[in-house]
Write a protein that holds these residues in place. Sequence first.
Motif, PDB file in Angstrom:
ATOM      1  N   ALA A 193       0.837  -1.205   0.000  1.00 43.25           N
ATOM      2  CA  ALA A 193       0.000   0.000   0.000  1.00 43.25           C
ATOM      3  C   ALA A 193       0.870   1.253   0.000  1.00 43.25           C
ATOM      4  O   ALA A 193       0.574   2.233  -0.695  1.00 43.25           O
ATOM      5  CB  ALA A 193      -0.941  -0.008   1.203  1.00 43.25           C
ATOM      6  N   LEU A 194       1.953   1.216   0.785  1.00 40.81           N
ATOM      7  CA  LEU A 194       2.862   2.368   0.792  1.00 40.81           C
ATOM      8  C   LEU A 194       3.502   2.569  -0.575  1.00 40.81           C
ATOM      9  O   LEU A 194       3.619   3.703  -1.058  1.00 40.81           O
ATOM     10  CB  LEU A 194       3.946   2.179   1.860  1.00 40.81           C
ATOM     11  N   GLN A 195       3.923   1.476  -1.213  1.00 41.01           N
ATOM     12  CA  GLN A 195       4.509   1.583  -2.544  1.00 41.01           C
ATOM     13  C   GLN A 195       3.489   2.127  -3.541  1.00 41.01           C
ATOM     14  O   GLN A 195       3.803   2.995  -4.359  1.00 41.01           O
ATOM     15  CB  GLN A 195       5.003   0.213  -3.021  1.00 41.01           C
ATOM     16  N   GLU A 196       2.272   1.624  -3.456  1.00 34.27           N
ATOM     17  CA  GLU A 196       1.215   2.093  -4.353  1.00 34.27           C
ATOM     18  C   GLU A 196       0.922   3.572  -4.098  1.00 34.27           C
ATOM     19  O   GLU A 196       0.740   4.346  -5.030  1.00 34.27           O
ATOM     20  CB  GLU A 196      -0.054   1.244  -4.168  1.00 34.27           C
ATOM     21  N   GLY A 197       0.894   3.939  -2.803  1.00 35.31           N
ATOM     22  CA  GLY A 197       0.669   5.345  -2.460  1.00 35.31           C
ATOM     23  C   GLY A 197       1.788   6.223  -2.980  1.00 35.31           C
ATOM     24  O   GLY A 197       1.525   7.302  -3.542  1.00 35.31           O
ATOM     25  N   ASP A 198       3.030   5.776  -2.810  1.00 36.03           N
ATOM     26  CA  ASP A 198       4.166   6.544  -3.332  1.00 36.03           C
ATOM     27  C   ASP A 198       4.090   6.670  -4.852  1.00 36.03           C
ATOM     28  O   ASP A 198       4.369   7.738  -5.418  1.00 36.03           O
ATOM     29  CB  ASP A 198       5.487   5.878  -2.935  1.00 36.03           C
ATOM     30  N   ARG A 199       3.702   5.571  -5.512  1.00 37.41           N
ATOM     31  CA  ARG A 199       3.574   5.605  -6.966  1.00 37.41           C
ATOM     32  C   ARG A 199       2.480   6.583  -7.394  1.00 37.41           C
ATOM     33  O   ARG A 199       2.660   7.367  -8.323  1.00 37.41           O
ATOM     34  CB  ARG A 199       3.260   4.197  -7.496  1.00 37.41           C
ATOM     35  N   LEU A 200       1.358   6.557  -6.677  1.00 33.29           N
ATOM     36  CA  LEU A 200       0.264   7.467  -7.010  1.00 33.29           C
ATOM     37  C   LEU A 200       0.649   8.916  -6.767  1.00 33.29           C
ATOM     38  O   LEU A 200       0.314   9.802  -7.569  1.00 33.29           O
ATOM     39  CB  LEU A 200      -0.988   7.103  -6.209  1.00 33.29           C
ATOM     40  N   VAL A 201       1.369   9.156  -5.665  1.00 30.14           N
ATOM     41  CA  VAL A 201       1.822  10.522  -5.368  1.00 30.14           C
ATOM     42  C   VAL A 201       2.787  10.989  -6.452  1.00 30.14           C
ATOM     43  O   VAL A 201       2.703  12.128  -6.934  1.00 30.14           O
ATOM     44  CB  VAL A 201       2.470  10.583  -3.961  1.00 30.14           C
TER      45      VAL A 201
END
Length: 156
Positions: free
Chosen positions: A94-102
Motif C-alpha cells: 500500500a505504501l509503494q502504491e501510495g508513493d507511486r500514485l503521489v
Amino acid sequence: MNINLTLWIQMVVFALLIWFTMKFIWPMILGPMEERAKKIATGLAAAEKGQQDLAKASERAEVAIKEARDRANEIVDAAQRRASEMVEAAKAQALQEGDRLVAAARQQIELATTKAREDLRKEVAQLTVRSASQLLGREIDAKAHSDLLGRLASEI
C-alpha cells in the motif's frame, strides 16, 4: 454299662459320619468353593490388570493431548506470524502504491503547470502583438516576427 455302650456307639456313628462327610460330601462342597475362589482371584487379577491398563492408557492419552495442544499452539503461532507477515506485506504494498500514485500525481501536476505556463506565454505573446499592433497602427505578422515574439515570451 448301657450308657457307656450307647455313648461308645454314638461316638463310632459320629466318627463314621465325620469320615463319610470328609470322604464324600466335603469334596463336593470344597470343589465349588475352590472354583469360586479361583474365579474371584482371576477376577481380582483381571481387575488389577484393567486398572493398570487404564492408568497406562490415561498416561498415553495425556501425552497425546499434550502433544495435540502443543501442535495446535504451534499452528496458531504460525498462523499469527503468517497473518502479521501478510499485514506487513499489504502495508508495504500500500505504501509503494501510495508513493507511486503521489509520484504520478506530482508528474501530472508538473505537466499541467508546464502546459499552463506555455499557454499563458502564448496568450501574453498574442496580447503583446495585438497591443503593439494597435500602438504602431499597423498589423504585425506573427510569422515574420517569430524571433521577436519568442524572446518576448521567454522574458515574460
